[in-house]
Design an enzyme around this catalytic site. Structure first.
Site, PDB file in Angstrom:
ATOM      1  N   LYS A 232      20.960  34.831 -26.836  1.00  0.00           N
ATOM      2  CA  LYS A 232      20.814  35.422 -25.506  1.00  0.00           C
ATOM      3  C   LYS A 232      21.132  36.904 -25.590  1.00  0.00           C
ATOM      4  O   LYS A 232      22.284  37.288 -25.853  1.00  0.00           O
ATOM      5  CB  LYS A 232      21.720  34.729 -24.494  1.00  0.00           C
ATOM      6  CG  LYS A 232      21.433  35.158 -23.057  1.00  0.00           C
ATOM      7  CD  LYS A 232      22.281  34.410 -22.053  1.00  0.00           C
ATOM      8  CE  LYS A 232      21.790  34.657 -20.631  1.00  0.00           C
ATOM      9  NZ  LYS A 232      21.626  36.072 -20.300  1.00  0.00           N
ATOM     10  N   PHE A 326      10.526  35.511 -26.481  1.00  0.00           N
ATOM     11  CA  PHE A 326      10.956  34.137 -26.757  1.00  0.00           C
ATOM     12  C   PHE A 326      10.012  33.097 -26.185  1.00  0.00           C
ATOM     13  O   PHE A 326      10.233  31.900 -26.365  1.00  0.00           O
ATOM     14  CB  PHE A 326      12.369  33.884 -26.231  1.00  0.00           C
ATOM     15  CG  PHE A 326      12.603  34.284 -24.791  1.00  0.00           C
ATOM     16  CD1 PHE A 326      12.063  33.559 -23.747  1.00  0.00           C
ATOM     17  CD2 PHE A 326      13.369  35.396 -24.496  1.00  0.00           C
ATOM     18  CE1 PHE A 326      12.283  33.914 -22.428  1.00  0.00           C
ATOM     19  CE2 PHE A 326      13.608  35.766 -23.180  1.00  0.00           C
ATOM     20  CZ  PHE A 326      13.062  35.021 -22.139  1.00  0.00           C
ATOM     21  N   ARG A 405      15.627  27.166 -11.698  1.00  0.00           N
ATOM     22  CA  ARG A 405      16.609  26.883 -12.733  1.00  0.00           C
ATOM     23  C   ARG A 405      16.431  25.419 -13.114  1.00  0.00           C
ATOM     24  O   ARG A 405      17.182  24.547 -12.680  1.00  0.00           O
ATOM     25  CB  ARG A 405      18.026  27.174 -12.235  1.00  0.00           C
ATOM     26  CG  ARG A 405      18.261  28.639 -11.956  1.00  0.00           C
ATOM     27  CD  ARG A 405      19.723  28.958 -11.725  1.00  0.00           C
ATOM     28  NE  ARG A 405      19.891  30.360 -11.351  1.00  0.00           N
ATOM     29  CZ  ARG A 405      19.942  31.374 -12.205  1.00  0.00           C
ATOM     30  NH1 ARG A 405      19.819  31.132 -13.501  1.00  0.00           N
ATOM     31  NH2 ARG A 405      20.089  32.616 -11.789  1.00  0.00           N
TER      32      ARG A 405
END
EC number: 6.5.1.1
Length: 553
Positions: A232, A326, A405
């Protein structure tokens, strides 16, 4: 529609904790807006924004100081949603000499035409503190209820459109559920139009992240279901669209920053694909390969109009952004949103094949695919040790659930906390009106006094707001109207993501993404953490770099 009707619905939403009741109240209002023959279709988008606690204009130029001395309120409601939206649009368009005076005149005219309840609503929208419990997800579900269509169809359309307003307008003005479903189906991924990015849930450690993904090993077996573990990075989220030689770069909030990041444009033009949508991070990296503090990256993505062309060029030369990707959402005619992550990663790896040979090479986020919990934890520990923000653990079976999310991505970051002292507190607005809300945070100076490190209102429940309002009134030493100064006695435990240099505070440091964990009645101010402790944390947590305006949490 009158603004007063939106204010009444906002009150009804704030008055209940039931998500279903909130959704029903919003759906009822949206039906009435859509049924308005005169301006319904246009006002649907305005109503949707206001009920989500947002203005359609990203920047109006108004701040807290503009709201401190409001004109006397109107006695009767008369403002329409179109009136209000047009007024904020005029304010947003103002620039140059005299713009501040003109903006204040526009604001005075708008607030003077609003009733007291409408003034409170407008102030909450301007400040971003309209705490009514109606997040965008609730509004999206209300759109589905009002239009008589499945919520998943609305969510997908919002994802692809990048905004709720246009989707609500299409669904609610189509002419019935069947027509609404057809209207929603017209929203598709289009290269050049940003989609809402997929977000990650949080977990306190790698083991908990694996549990959330259903990938944790059981019994004596040391392995479980394979997952991808990405480093991250502490940068800015970017979504890059390429259509031939035309490359556009968007932020997480879907702002177009293409003109500010020529190095990212050049990097993507060098890739083999001709039509691409890539998801990733951009950040400034030092010669040692370690990310520079976040402010340096943020300085490159700040509004270009705040600097001259010469200053922009000088900044770009000294702080070069490196993109790290990513995920890939589209590649040369192939939409990948609904394909599992393992297939998307295969496409991404093929695009970046020449670069992936070097684990630290540009454009590629470092990744571990493993079914071993110990290996995933070791990867996390190594990432943190080298100055990264943590990891994101991802299910290889998950599609790209943009804008939510979802359960497919789980981020893990080391949690840092400090015991600090409350120095002052600001009055709340919107749903927090009548409470003392935003607290000023200070570290103890061993030589005497306290050093301010920032402010926060994050993490506060209604119960906590009520408690601290009474508590800080007991500690009050001065009331300046907006700010109430207090005796430095109350200790509060604060979680934060990092530290950065700041010219705003005398200690030269500010907390990043500070949030309240709990009030510490078991500690006195003399036992609070010192500024020396904070300074010692600054380097490993990403502080100690070039000065830049800080972002308060």
């Amino acid at each position: 529609m009158l603004l007063a009707e939106v204010a009444a619905t906002s009150d009804a939403v704030a008055a209940t904790r039931s998500r279903l009741a909130k959704r029903a109240a919003i759906a009822d209002l949206l039906r009435r807006v859509a049924d308005d023959a005169e301006a319904g279709s246009a006002e649907v988008e305005i109503a949707v924004a206001y009920l989500a606690g947002e203005l359609r204009q990203r920047r109006t130029g108004l701040g807290w100081r503009s709201l401190r001395d409001l004109p006397a309120p109107a006695e009767e409601p008369g403002l329409t949603l179109t009136d209000v939206d047009a007024a904020f649009a005029r304010m947003a368009d103002l620039s140059g000499p005299g713009s501040s005076t003109a903006r204040q005149a526009e604001a005075a005219a708008l607030f003077g035409a609003a009733t007291a309840r409408e003034q409170s609503l407008l102030a909450g929208l301007v400040s971003g503190e309209l705490r009514q419990g109606a997040l965008d997800s609730v509004v999206v579900d209300a759109v589905a209820e009002a239009a008589g269509v499945p919520a998943d169809a609305v969510r997908r359309a919002v994802m692809l459109a990048g905004a709720t307003g246009p989707v609500a307008r299409a669904a609610l003005t189509a002419g019935g559920p069947e027509a609404a479903a057809e209207a929603l189906a017209t929203f598709r991924l289009t290269v050049g139009r940003p989609v809402r990015p997929m977000l990650a849930q949080s977990a306190p450690d790698v083991g908990a992240a694996l549990d959330k993904l259903g990938a944790a090993p059981g019994g004596e077996d040391a392995s479980g279901t394979a997952v991808a573990v990405d480093v991250k990075l502490d940068g800015i989220r970017i979504q890059v669209h390429r259509d031939g030689d035309d490359v556009r770069v968007f932020t997480r909030s879907l702002d177009d920053i293409t003109e500010r990041v020529p190095e990212i444009v050049a990097a993507v033009r060098a890739l083999p694909g001709r039509a691409l949508v890539l998801d990733g991070e951009a950040l400034v990296v030092g010669p040692d390969g370690v990310p520079r503090p976040f402010q340096e990256t943020a300085a490159r993505s700040a509004t270009q109009g705040e600097r001259s062309a010469a200053e922009e060029a000088e900044l770009a030369a000294s702080l070069e952004l490196s993109p790290f990707f990513f995920d890939v959402l589209h590649a040369d005619g192939r939409d990948l949103l609904d394909e599992p992550l393992r297939d998307r990663l295969a496409v991404l790896d093929d695009l970046l094949a020449d670069l992936l040979a070097d684990a630290a090479g540009p454009l590629a986020v470092r990744r571990l695919v493993t079914d071993d919990a110990a290996a995933a934890t070791a990867f996390f520990d190594a990432a943190v040790a080298e100055g990264q923000e943590g990891v994101v653990v991802k299910s290889l079976d998950a599609p790209y659930a943009a804008g939510r999310r979802g359960a497919g991505w789980v981020k893990v970051k080391p949690r840092h906390t400090l015991d600090l002292v409350v120095l002052a507190v600001e009055r709340g607005s919107g749903r927090r009106s009548g409470w003392l809300s935003n607290i000023w945070l200070g570290a103890r100076d061993p030589e005497g006094g306290f050093v301010m490190l920032g402010k926060t209102f994050k993490g506060m429940t209604d119960e906590m707001l009520a408690w601290q309002t009474q508590r800080f009134r007991e500690l009050q030493t001065a009331d300046e109207g907006y700010v109430v100064h207090v005796r430095p006695e109350q200790v509060v435990e604060i979680a934060f993501d990092g530290l950065q240099r700041s010219t705003r505070y005398p200690g030269g440091l500010a907390l990043r993404f500070a949030r309240v964990v709990r009030y510490r009645d078991d500690k006195t101010a003399a036992e609070a953490d010192t500024i020396d402790t904070v300074r010692a944390l600054a380097r490993p947590l990403g502080g100690g770099a070039a000065e830049a305006p800080d972002a308060e949490g």
